[in-house]
Design an enzyme around this catalytic site. Structure first.
Site, PDB file in Angstrom:
ATOM      1  N   LYS A   1       0.811  -1.227   0.000  1.00 54.06           N
ATOM      2  CA  LYS A   1       0.000   0.000   0.000  1.00 54.06           C
ATOM      3  C   LYS A   1       0.841   1.272   0.000  1.00 54.06           C
ATOM      4  O   LYS A   1       0.368   2.348  -0.370  1.00 54.06           O
ATOM      5  CB  LYS A   1      -0.936   0.011   1.209  1.00 54.06           C
ATOM      6  CG  LYS A   1      -1.997  -1.073   1.193  1.00 54.06           C
ATOM      7  CD  LYS A   1      -3.248  -0.582   0.582  1.00 54.06           C
ATOM      8  CE  LYS A   1      -4.466  -1.483   0.712  1.00 54.06           C
ATOM      9  NZ  LYS A   1      -4.316  -2.879   1.048  1.00 54.06           N
TER      10      LYS A   1
ATOM     11  N   SER B   1       1.336 -10.082  -0.699  1.00 56.11           N
ATOM     12  CA  SER B   1       1.056  -8.641  -0.629  1.00 56.11           C
ATOM     13  C   SER B   1       1.344  -7.976   0.706  1.00 56.11           C
ATOM     14  O   SER B   1       1.447  -6.754   0.764  1.00 56.11           O
ATOM     15  CB  SER B   1      -0.402  -8.398  -1.016  1.00 56.11           C
ATOM     16  OG  SER B   1      -1.252  -9.219  -0.233  1.00 56.11           O
TER      17      SER B   1
HETATM   18  C1  LIG Z   1      -5.077  -3.847   0.652  1.00 56.61           C
HETATM   19  C2  LIG Z   1      -4.506  -5.203   0.583  1.00 56.61           C
HETATM   20  C3  LIG Z   1      -4.897  -6.119  -0.418  1.00 56.61           C
HETATM   21  C4  LIG Z   1      -5.979  -5.821  -1.426  1.00 56.61           C
HETATM   22  O1  LIG Z   1      -5.729  -4.696  -2.194  1.00 56.61           O
HETATM   23  P1  LIG Z   1      -6.936  -3.907  -2.915  1.00 56.61           P
HETATM   24  O2  LIG Z   1      -6.272  -2.827  -3.644  1.00 56.61           O
HETATM   25  O3  LIG Z   1      -7.853  -3.413  -1.840  1.00 56.61           O
HETATM   26  O4  LIG Z   1      -7.632  -4.902  -3.775  1.00 56.61           O
HETATM   27  C5  LIG Z   1      -4.246  -7.330  -0.458  1.00 56.61           C
HETATM   28  N1  LIG Z   1      -3.315  -7.670   0.443  1.00 56.61           N
HETATM   29  C6  LIG Z   1      -2.921  -6.831   1.423  1.00 56.61           C
HETATM   30  C7  LIG Z   1      -1.877  -7.281   2.377  1.00 56.61           C
HETATM   31  C8  LIG Z   1      -3.511  -5.569   1.530  1.00 56.61           C
HETATM   32  O5  LIG Z   1      -3.120  -4.756   2.511  1.00 56.61           O
END
Ligand SMILES: *Cc1c(COP(=O)(O)O)cnc(C)c1O
Length: 324
Positions: free
Chosen positions: A53, A306
């Site tokens: 993010k 992510s």
């Molecule tokens: C925010 C987030 C997502 C999903 O991202 P979006 O842009 O909301 O689809 C996936 N994994 C993690 C760790 C996140 O913080």
């Protein structure tokens, strides 16, 4: 604002310098053996603040005018986005306000506070925290930094797609987890613009497949959601969604929905095989690759770990059940 394009992602990449890092993309031998194809994992769990993010937040905040920056920034978030905004604002010397509901786990609230943001805890639901956020924008002139439905945020997340292709130009299939769709829209835009042959598979969680349901319905809808190990994937896409639903609809070829056991499997796999802590939201695609037969995905498959924000007791319970 117009939709983001590839050149916006290239511009976003320049803005990352000194704030976000270029994360490694590793091959995962055990998964590669299982699938008979190279499986590459983009380690955004090692990104600053522990999730991707920070890319979108950096691109959004650095694009504000000096006057807008001076007013300070504000967001509402269940965690990783709030941390990212707090961190980026801190790095740039700006004031940040983060509105959270009482429902957000204490360890997440603490992390945001440690990064130097002013934390406002208000209401029992995300919606109530959001109302407080609008009130503070009006009252204090703070600049909003939204978590996904914004061209700058989408372009920032899209830098992940550029890096994935630079490190492995021959990617055949990429699986991307979906919540609000900022990650999916950005990565989809980058990958499909550079190589339309790449197959994109969206991964949603059974307990909150809001984006997928919106695509199916052809309009924004609200879903009831349930607790999940992949808590960073909770939340809707917003009734006024302008960008992410359309971009994800356009760029993704297929969609799958994973259950809690697959999420847990992905988390424990990353610890066992790579000695890495990956949160549930980051492990969904890995769990799906381990658990089910997705057919022929080509010779090089990309997934995104992510984030790494875990509630430690829940994490230990989850992985030890599977590993010990
Ligand atoms: C925010 C987030 C997502 C999903 O991202 P979006 O842009 O909301 O689809 C996936 N994994 C993690 C760790 C996140 O913080």
């Amino acid at each position: 604002m117009r939709e983001p394009a590839l050149h916006d992602i290239l511009a976003a990449r320049k803005r990352m310098h000194g704030v976000a890092v270029r994360t490694p993309q590793i091959e995962s031998p055990a998964l590669s053996r299982k699938l008979g194809a190279r499986v590459l994992i983009k380690l955004e769990s090692l990104q600053r603040t522990g999730a991707f993010k920070v890319r979108g937040a950096t691109n959004r905040i650095k694009s504000f005018t000096p006057e807008q920056r001076a007013a300070g920034v504000i967001t509402f978030s269940t965690g990783n986005h709030g941390k990212a905004v707090a961190y980026v604002a801190g790095r740039l010397g700006l004031h940040a306000v983060v509105c959270l509901s009482e429902h957000v786990p204490a360890y997440r609230v603490e992390r945001v506070r440690e990064l130097g943001a002013e934390v406002v805890v208000k209401g029992k639901t995300q919606d109530e925290a959001e109302q407080e956020y609008y009130r503070l924008i009006a009252q204090r002139g703070l600049q909003p930094v939204v978590p996904f439905d914004d061209p700058f945020v989408i372009a920032g997340q899209g830098t992940i797609g550029l890096e994935m292709l630079e490190d492995e130009p021959a990617l055949d299939t990429v699986l991307v987890q979906l919540s609000g769709g900022g990650l999916g829209a950005g990565v989809g835009l980058a990958l499909k613009t550079i190589n339309p042959q790449i197959r994109l598979i969206g991964v949603s969680i059974e307990r909150s497949p809001a984006l997928l349901e919106c695509i199916k319905a052809g309009r924004p809808i609200e879903l009831e959601e349930h607790e999940t190990l992949a808590d960073s994937l909770l939340g809707g896409v917003g009734m006024e969604n302008r960008y992410t639903v359309e971009l994800v609809r356009r760029y993704f070829d297929d969609h799958i929905v994973v259950d809690e056991s697959e999420v847990a499997l992905g988390m424990s796999y990353m610890l066992r095989e790579h000695s890495l802590v990956v949160e549930g939201a980051g492990a969904v695609a890995i769990g799906a690759l381990l658990y089910r037969d997705l057919g022929n995905l080509g010779n090089a498959i990309g997934v995104i770990a992510s984030g790494s924000a875990v509630d430690i007791p829940v994490y230990l319970e989850t992985v030890s059940r599977l590993l010990l």
